[in-house]
Scaffold this motif. Structure first.
Motif, PDB file in Angstrom:
ATOM      1  N   GLY A  81       0.712  -1.192  -0.013  1.00 41.86           N
ATOM      2  CA  GLY A  81      -0.026   0.031  -0.011  1.00 41.86           C
ATOM      3  C   GLY A  81       0.880   1.286   0.105  1.00 41.86           C
ATOM      4  N   SER A  82       1.904   1.187  -0.071  1.00 39.32           N
ATOM      5  CA  SER A  82       2.918   2.410  -0.348  1.00 39.32           C
ATOM      6  C   SER A  82       3.562   2.516  -1.757  1.00 39.32           C
ATOM      7  CB  SER A  82       3.866   2.350   0.557  1.00 39.32           C
ATOM      8  OG  SER A  82       4.755   1.099   0.552  1.00 39.32           O
ATOM      9  N   PHE A  83       4.847   2.184  -1.959  1.00 39.83           N
ATOM     10  CA  PHE A  83       5.106   2.360  -3.388  1.00 39.83           C
ATOM     11  C   PHE A  83       4.417   1.392  -4.439  1.00 39.83           C
ATOM     12  CE2 PHE A  83       7.656  -1.512  -4.322  1.00 39.83           C
ATOM     13  CZ  PHE A  83       7.961  -1.859  -2.987  1.00 39.83           C
ATOM     14  N   SER A  84       4.585   1.518  -5.748  1.00 42.46           N
ATOM     15  CA  SER A  84       4.029   0.772  -6.604  1.00 42.46           C
ATOM     16  C   SER A  84       4.882   0.492  -7.841  1.00 42.46           C
ATOM     17  CB  SER A  84       2.850   1.259  -7.478  1.00 42.46           C
ATOM     18  OG  SER A  84       2.079   0.645  -8.365  1.00 42.46           O
ATOM     19  N   THR A  85       4.777  -0.736  -8.364  1.00 46.27           N
ATOM     20  CA  THR A  85       5.687  -1.218  -9.699  1.00 46.27           C
ATOM     21  C   THR A  85       4.814  -1.314 -10.721  1.00 46.27           C
ATOM     22  OG1 THR A  85       5.696  -3.224  -8.865  1.00 46.27           O
ATOM     23  CG2 THR A  85       7.596  -2.050  -8.399  1.00 46.27           C
ATOM     24  N   LEU A  86       5.164  -0.910 -11.800  1.00 48.20           N
ATOM     25  CA  LEU A  86       4.621  -1.141 -13.439  1.00 48.20           C
ATOM     26  C   LEU A  86       5.586  -2.013 -13.974  1.00 48.20           C
ATOM     27  CD1 LEU A  86       2.151  -0.888 -15.119  1.00 48.20           C
ATOM     28  CD2 LEU A  86       3.452   1.317 -16.197  1.00 48.20           C
ATOM     29  N   GLU A  87       4.986  -3.201 -14.535  1.00 48.58           N
ATOM     30  CA  GLU A  87       6.195  -4.156 -15.205  1.00 48.58           C
ATOM     31  C   GLU A  87       5.182  -4.331 -16.630  1.00 48.58           C
ATOM     32  OE1 GLU A  87       6.506  -8.029 -13.921  1.00 48.58           O
ATOM     33  OE2 GLU A  87       8.406  -8.421 -15.009  1.00 48.58           O
ATOM     34  N   ILE A  88       6.591  -4.184 -17.632  1.00 48.68           N
ATOM     35  CA  ILE A  88       5.949  -4.414 -18.976  1.00 48.68           C
ATOM     36  C   ILE A  88       6.930  -5.719 -19.565  1.00 48.68           C
ATOM     37  CG2 ILE A  88       5.553  -3.714 -21.283  1.00 48.68           C
ATOM     38  CD1 ILE A  88       5.799  -0.870 -20.210  1.00 48.68           C
ATOM     39  N   GLN A  89       6.192  -6.719 -19.787  1.00 48.13           N
ATOM     40  CA  GLN A  89       6.887  -7.953 -20.368  1.00 48.13           C
ATOM     41  C   GLN A  89       7.030  -8.161 -21.592  1.00 48.13           C
ATOM     42  OE1 GLN A  89       4.851 -11.062 -18.372  1.00 48.13           O
ATOM     43  NE2 GLN A  89       6.194 -11.217 -16.462  1.00 48.13           N
ATOM     44  N   ARG A  90       8.229  -8.562 -22.143  1.00 49.38           N
ATOM     45  CA  ARG A  90       8.360  -8.751 -23.780  1.00 49.38           C
ATOM     46  C   ARG A  90       7.749  -7.544 -24.457  1.00 49.38           C
ATOM     47  NH1 ARG A  90       5.119 -12.302 -21.859  1.00 49.38           N
ATOM     48  NH2 ARG A  90       3.251 -11.943 -23.014  1.00 49.38           N
ATOM     49  N   THR A  91       8.658  -6.170 -24.128  1.00 44.59           N
ATOM     50  CA  THR A  91       8.235  -5.144 -24.751  1.00 44.59           C
ATOM     51  C   THR A  91       8.265  -5.129 -26.236  1.00 44.59           C
ATOM     52  OG1 THR A  91      10.782  -4.710 -24.483  1.00 44.59           O
ATOM     53  CG2 THR A  91       9.336  -3.695 -22.665  1.00 44.59           C
ATOM     54  N   GLU A  92       7.599  -4.096 -26.700  1.00 44.54           N
ATOM     55  CA  GLU A  92       7.507  -3.967 -28.028  1.00 44.54           C
ATOM     56  C   GLU A  92       7.598  -2.287 -28.265  1.00 44.54           C
ATOM     57  OE1 GLU A  92       3.429  -4.902 -28.890  1.00 44.54           O
ATOM     58  OE2 GLU A  92       3.802  -7.005 -28.352  1.00 44.54           O
ATOM     59  N   GLN A  93       8.123  -2.100 -29.759  1.00 46.88           N
ATOM     60  CA  GLN A  93       8.231  -0.644 -29.982  1.00 46.88           C
ATOM     61  C   GLN A  93       7.191   0.086 -29.672  1.00 46.88           C
ATOM     62  OE1 GLN A  93       9.839  -1.176 -33.975  1.00 46.88           O
ATOM     63  NE2 GLN A  93      12.079  -0.808 -33.305  1.00 46.88           N
ATOM     64  N   GLY A  94       6.078  -0.367 -29.806  1.00 49.33           N
ATOM     65  CA  GLY A  94       4.937   0.666 -29.582  1.00 49.33           C
ATOM     66  C   GLY A  94       4.869   0.794 -28.110  1.00 49.33           C
ATOM     67  N   ASP A  95       5.639   0.168 -27.268  1.00 46.85           N
ATOM     68  CA  ASP A  95       5.645   0.573 -25.843  1.00 46.85           C
ATOM     69  C   ASP A  95       6.200   1.992 -25.329  1.00 46.85           C
ATOM     70  OD1 ASP A  95       5.826  -2.908 -25.126  1.00 46.85           O
ATOM     71  OD2 ASP A  95       3.965  -1.725 -25.300  1.00 46.85           O
ATOM     72  N   SER A  96       7.015   2.258 -26.531  1.00 48.94           N
ATOM     73  CA  SER A  96       7.670   3.662 -26.057  1.00 48.94           C
ATOM     74  C   SER A  96       6.685   4.699 -25.837  1.00 48.94           C
ATOM     75  CB  SER A  96       8.666   3.798 -27.467  1.00 48.94           C
ATOM     76  OG  SER A  96       9.545   2.861 -27.670  1.00 48.94           O
ATOM     77  N   ALA A  97       6.959   5.315 -24.557  1.00 47.47           N
ATOM     78  CA  ALA A  97       6.004   6.472 -24.223  1.00 47.47           C
ATOM     79  C   ALA A  97       6.549   6.845 -23.044  1.00 47.47           C
ATOM     80  CB  ALA A  97       4.626   5.822 -23.838  1.00 47.47           C
ATOM     81  N   MET A  98       5.986   7.730 -22.268  1.00 51.10           N
ATOM     82  CA  MET A  98       6.207   8.396 -20.980  1.00 51.10           C
ATOM     83  C   MET A  98       5.116   7.471 -19.929  1.00 51.10           C
ATOM     84  SD  MET A  98       7.582  10.559 -18.682  1.00 51.10           S
ATOM     85  CE  MET A  98       7.905  12.317 -19.555  1.00 51.10           C
ATOM     86  N   TYR A  99       5.601   7.062 -18.907  1.00 52.04           N
ATOM     87  CA  TYR A  99       4.396   6.354 -18.280  1.00 52.04           C
ATOM     88  C   TYR A  99       4.554   7.201 -16.683  1.00 52.04           C
ATOM     89  CZ  TYR A  99       4.670   2.549 -21.325  1.00 52.04           C
ATOM     90  OH  TYR A  99       4.228   1.789 -22.190  1.00 52.04           O
ATOM     91  N   LEU A 100       3.174   7.674 -16.472  1.00 52.65           N
ATOM     92  CA  LEU A 100       3.093   8.551 -15.323  1.00 52.65           C
ATOM     93  C   LEU A 100       2.597   7.844 -14.244  1.00 52.65           C
ATOM     94  CD1 LEU A 100       1.711  11.399 -17.537  1.00 52.65           C
ATOM     95  CD2 LEU A 100       3.927  11.714 -16.391  1.00 52.65           C
ATOM     96  N   CYS A 101       2.974   8.457 -12.962  1.00 57.49           N
ATOM     97  CA  CYS A 101       2.360   7.956 -11.650  1.00 57.49           C
ATOM     98  C   CYS A 101       1.755   9.232 -11.097  1.00 57.49           C
ATOM     99  CB  CYS A 101       3.077   7.329 -10.904  1.00 57.49           C
ATOM    100  SG  CYS A 101       2.868   6.865  -9.221  1.00 57.49           S
ATOM    101  N   ALA A 102       0.525   9.009 -10.247  1.00 58.30           N
ATOM    102  CA  ALA A 102       0.053   9.886  -9.676  1.00 58.30           C
ATOM    103  C   ALA A 102      -0.771   9.228  -8.350  1.00 58.30           C
ATOM    104  CB  ALA A 102      -1.103  10.792 -10.508  1.00 58.30           C
TER     105      ALA A 102
END
Lengths: 114, 108
Positions: free
Chosen positions: A72-93
């Motif tokens: 309930g404190s920090f969080s992680t976001l995982e992307i497996q088997r990345t693709e070129q279309g995953d290129s982006a900014m990932y924002l947390c709020a």
């Protein structure tokens, strides 16, 4: 500085690799959100947590995306088997659940998949 | 899903003039309407918000007006300064659906 931190700030990876991003919210905030932002677009909602419970995950872009907030404190976001279309900014709020929905955003993690 | 539109996509104003950008939403149940400012390389920062029980809110040079009947709310910036140049985003409902943004350019 809003008090929300994200690491790393930049990540370059090769297609097919897994990546994990971390978000540390404002300490007293019990809601945490993940968004993706591509060039020229607004933030696109992915998922959110209230404390450790993931309350919405249907907007995650594919089953390659997963998020956790184990204590309930920090969080992680995982992307497996990345693709070129995953290129982006990932924002947390993060936000309080006091009836006021103001979200405080971190600086984001910029992902480039080669 | 929720549809949020922002117009105009780009707005150029002379320094000192006023800028107005509009956000239209589709979910009539929305009751919280924020405006965020995003500068290059940074995350969005809340600059002003309004709840559905009021029609207007001001904070120094910025104001937000809400028309719930027409389902739109607008951001007003008066006496624009170069540091107001940024992309501005609105969001509804409850901040989970963002528009594509308005690029505001203040010409010195």
């Amino acid at each position: 500085d809003t008090g929300v931190s994200q690491n790393p700030r930049h990540k370059i990876t090769k297609r097919g690799q897994n990546v994990t991003f971390r978000c540390d919210p404002i300490s007293e905030h019990n809601r945490l959100y993940w968004y993706r932002q591509t060039l020229g677009q607004g933030p696109e909602f992915l998922t959110y947590f209230q404390n450790e419970a993931q309350l919405e995950k249907s907007r995650l872009l594919s089953d390659r995306f997963s998020a956790e907030r184990p204590k309930g404190s920090f969080s992680t976001l995982e992307i497996q088997r990345t693709e070129q279309g995953d290129s982006a900014m990932y924002l947390c709020a993060s936000s309080l659940t006091s009836g006021r929905e103001t979200q405080y955003f971190g600086p984001g993690t910029r992902l480039l998949v080669l | 899903g929720e549809n949020v539109e922002q117009h105009p996509s780009t707005l150029s104003v002379q320094e000192g003039d006023s800028a107005v950008i509009k956000c239209t939403y589709s979910d009539s149940a929305s009751n919280y309407f924020p405006w965020y400012k995003q500068e290059l390389g940074k995350g969005p920062q809340l600059i002003i918000d309004i709840r559905s029980n009021v029609g207007e809110k001001k904070d120094q040079r910025i104001a937000v007006t809400l028309n719930k009947t027409a389902k739109h709310f607008s951001l007003h910036i008066t006496e624009t300064q170069p540091e107001d140049s940024a992309v501005y985003f609105c969001a509804a409902p409850v901040g989970l659906a963002f528009g594509k943004g308005n690029q505001v350019v203040v010409i010195p």
